[in-house]
Design an enzyme around this catalytic site. Structure first.
Site, PDB file in Angstrom:
ATOM      1  N   THR A 249     -31.359  -3.418   8.857  1.00  0.00           N
ATOM      2  CA  THR A 249     -30.228  -4.047   8.159  1.00  0.00           C
ATOM      3  C   THR A 249     -29.337  -4.861   9.089  1.00  0.00           C
ATOM      4  OG1 THR A 249     -28.838  -2.074   8.466  1.00  0.00           O
ATOM      5  CG2 THR A 249     -30.187  -2.170   6.468  1.00  0.00           C
TER       6      THR A 249
ATOM      7  N   GLU B 175     -23.189   3.505   0.731  1.00  0.00           N
ATOM      8  CA  GLU B 175     -23.469   2.187   1.307  1.00  0.00           C
ATOM      9  C   GLU B 175     -22.296   1.236   1.085  1.00  0.00           C
ATOM     10  OE1 GLU B 175     -28.264   1.707   1.088  1.00  0.00           O
ATOM     11  OE2 GLU B 175     -27.249   1.983  -0.830  1.00  0.00           O
TER      12      GLU B 175
ATOM     13  N   THR C 118     -26.188   2.346  11.119  1.00  0.00           N
ATOM     14  CA  THR C 118     -27.278   2.122  10.167  1.00  0.00           C
ATOM     15  C   THR C 118     -28.082   3.398   9.968  1.00  0.00           C
ATOM     16  OG1 THR C 118     -29.227   0.757   9.643  1.00  0.00           O
ATOM     17  CG2 THR C 118     -28.909   1.357  11.955  1.00  0.00           C
ATOM     18  N   TYR C 119     -28.612   3.530   8.778  1.00  0.00           N
ATOM     19  CA  TYR C 119     -29.527   4.634   8.466  1.00  0.00           C
ATOM     20  C   TYR C 119     -30.908   4.079   8.132  1.00  0.00           C
ATOM     21  CZ  TYR C 119     -24.956   6.812   8.011  1.00  0.00           C
ATOM     22  OH  TYR C 119     -23.669   7.238   8.250  1.00  0.00           O
ATOM     23  N   ASN C 120     -31.051   2.743   8.361  1.00  0.00           N
ATOM     24  CA  ASN C 120     -32.307   2.041   8.070  1.00  0.00           C
ATOM     25  C   ASN C 120     -32.745   2.224   6.626  1.00  0.00           C
ATOM     26  OD1 ASN C 120     -32.906   3.088  11.301  1.00  0.00           O
ATOM     27  ND2 ASN C 120     -32.966   0.907  10.797  1.00  0.00           N
ATOM     28  N   THR C 121     -31.747   2.185   5.736  1.00  0.00           N
ATOM     29  CA  THR C 121     -32.042   2.297   4.306  1.00  0.00           C
ATOM     30  C   THR C 121     -31.303   1.207   3.536  1.00  0.00           C
ATOM     31  OG1 THR C 121     -30.179   3.803   3.905  1.00  0.00           O
ATOM     32  CG2 THR C 121     -32.301   4.805   4.451  1.00  0.00           C
TER      33      THR C 121
ATOM     34  N   CYS D 292       0.847  -1.190   0.000  1.00  0.00           N
ATOM     35  CA  CYS D 292       0.000   0.000   0.000  1.00  0.00           C
ATOM     36  C   CYS D 292       0.888   1.248   0.000  1.00  0.00           C
ATOM     37  CB  CYS D 292      -0.929   0.003   1.217  1.00  0.00           C
ATOM     38  SG  CYS D 292      -2.141   1.341   1.176  1.00  0.00           S
TER      39      CYS D 292
END
Length: 487
Positions: A393, A458, A381-384, A129
């Site tokens: 999720t 995401e 989480t954004y619950n999407t 790297c």
């Protein structure tokens, strides 16, 4: 808590520092060509990531006040690098990450500052790297590190050379680590490590192994002040600069234009339906412990059959390979046919019940910082899911985390590993295994081939999960070996 500091006599400010260069752009009037008499460097490439459109990264700081504030603070310290810009999609995590990394590198601790950066170089080099190697070469020199050490590992002190074996095993085959490896470092006749120093070194090694995974997994491009990150040619109309992001400059509305949202196919709906069905099966009946064990062994075996990459083997450049030994040593699957390695049962040795307290006892506050970072990554989480709102999720996040640990032979007795095959398709598994085990082989095609209908934010979230799960897996093996040595 006070900051550790380098000897002032060893730090020579004889020329413009990289931090000064980092702050220069066409819109920034803090330093000008007239004032300092040098050519103005400009970013080379199209944004902080080769995989994510720069307009999406630029948009983050415009719409999220928390991210903007983090960027401004990091920029004022000269530390707004491309990794931070990409992590800016998730400000809660970014805050924890920066706080932990700052503590490991700058605050009071068992190791001197130049040792910390050199260990970062060693760790990043194992995965070729160059992005992280170049960052820490600059930092190593700024805190007074001996330039001769950068000619190769053989030029570094014997104490650091002795760390090479631990670095190699942790990066590629951590399940092979034993208390004998720990004893060889702690009981060396000369240049032995203390327990506190070793814990600090282990945390740094695992931090930069996993950060190399994130760097390759998100296609991070070189920062403006490092090799390959700048040019002196006139800027193009679309050229960006970090201070544009930090200061809110630039015509973002024009850059974003008429952004079109891709139509979502059935990929997301299929995944959501599988999650729903698995939850219903959970509620109806619970598998026996015997069946759970069988499913874990099956998943572990199948994970060995997932190829990491189609590309030819990467040959490290001399600039990177000089910082480690045995470049042919790489990832091998947990167990080969005819060879058995005992499964690491979390119920016998876990981060929460064992590793956390060991780290905190020998390197105060770091266990707490790491635990917070693990928890944020795991629970974020954004619950999407893509364009869908109000989605739980947790099942998917747990499947990703546990699949990574499964690849390292780590088993949770209370988890049904049959869920992994239902939720993670083959292209996603190829990306996960490559990014975690051989990150230098990660390609843009791999990044684009999984979750094609999901947002880039995401996918960055996935990379955070992969990075932290990998770090925790390495830490578990290292800390268990240290515990066995101590007892």
């Amino acid at each position: 808590m006070r900051h550790a500091s380098a000897d002032n006599d060893t730090v020579k400010n004889t020329s413009l520092t990289v931090t000064d260069l980092f702050r220069i752009c066409a819109h920034c009037e803090r330093l000008s060509k007239k004032d300092i008499g040098v050519r103005i460097p400009r970013p080379l490439g199209n944004g902080p990531s080769r995989f994510i459109p720069e307009k999406e990264i630029l948009q983050v700081s415009k719409v999220d006040a928390r991210t903007q504030s983090i960027f401004e603070e990091a920029f004022s310290l000269g530390h707004l690098d491309n990794i931070s810009l990409v992590m800016g999609f998730h400000p809660q995590y970014l805050e924890s990450f920066l706080r932990t990394q700052h503590y490991l590198l700058q605050m009071d601790g068992p190791l001197s500052l130049h040792y910390r950066h050199y260990i970062g170089i060693m760790a990043a080099a194992r995965h070729q790297c160059s992005y992280l190697v170049n960052l820490h070469v600059n930092d190593f020199l700024q805190v007074g590190g001996d330039p001769k050490w950068l000619n190769g590992l053989e030029g570094a002190p014997q104490k650091l050379q002795a760390l090479g074996e631990l670095n190699k095993i942790l990066a590629h085959r951590p399940w092979l680590l034993t208390k004998t490896h720990i004893e060889s470092l702690l009981k060396a006749e000369e240049n032995s490590w203390s327990l506190a120093e070793l814990i600090h070194a282990v945390v740094l090694l695992t931090h930069y192994h996993s950060l190399a995974s994130f760097t390759f997994g998100c296609g991070i491009t070189p920062d403006i002040h490092t090799d390959g990150g700048h040019t002196f040619r006139p800027p193009s109309l679309s050229g960006y600069c970090v201070c544009d992001i930090a200061n809110g400059n630039g015509a973002l509305e024009e850059m974003l234009g008429n952004q079109q949202v891709a139509e979502v196919s059935g990929e997301v709906e299929v995944l959501m339906e599988r999650m729903k069905q698995l939850q219903e099966c959970r509620d109806e009946e619970e598998a026996s412990q015997e069946e759970m064990t069988t499913r874990f062994e099956r998943e572990k075996t199948e994970s060995m059959l997932v190829a990491t990459a189609e590309d030819e083997e990467c040959v490290p450049s001399r600039d990177v390979s000089r910082h480690f030994e045995d470049p042919s040593y790489g990832y091998q699957d947990f167990s080969r046919r005819g060879e058995h390695v005992p499964t690491f049962r979390v119920q016998d040795y876990s981060w929460e019940d064992h590793g956390f307290s060991l780290v905190n006892r020998l390197y105060p506050d770091v266990g707490q910082l790491l635990d917070e970072k693990f928890q944020i990554a795991y629970n974020l989480t954004y619950n999407t899911m893509a364009t869908h709102q109000g989605v739980d999720t947790s099942m998917l996040r747990r499947a990703i985390w546990n699949y990574i640990h499964c690849m390292f032979g780590i088993r949770y007795d209370d988890y049904d590993y049959g869920e992994i095959n239902e939720l993670l398709d083959r292209s996603f598994k190829v990306y996960i295994k490559t990014m975690v085990c051989s990150p230098e082989k990660t390609t843009k095609r791999m990044y684009e081939s999984f979750w094609r209908q999901f947002q880039h934010s995401e996918k960055v979230h996935v990379n955070l999960l992969l990075m932290e799960a990998r770090m925790q897996a390495e830490l578990l093996y290292a800390l268990r070996a240290i515990t066995r040595y101590m007892t």
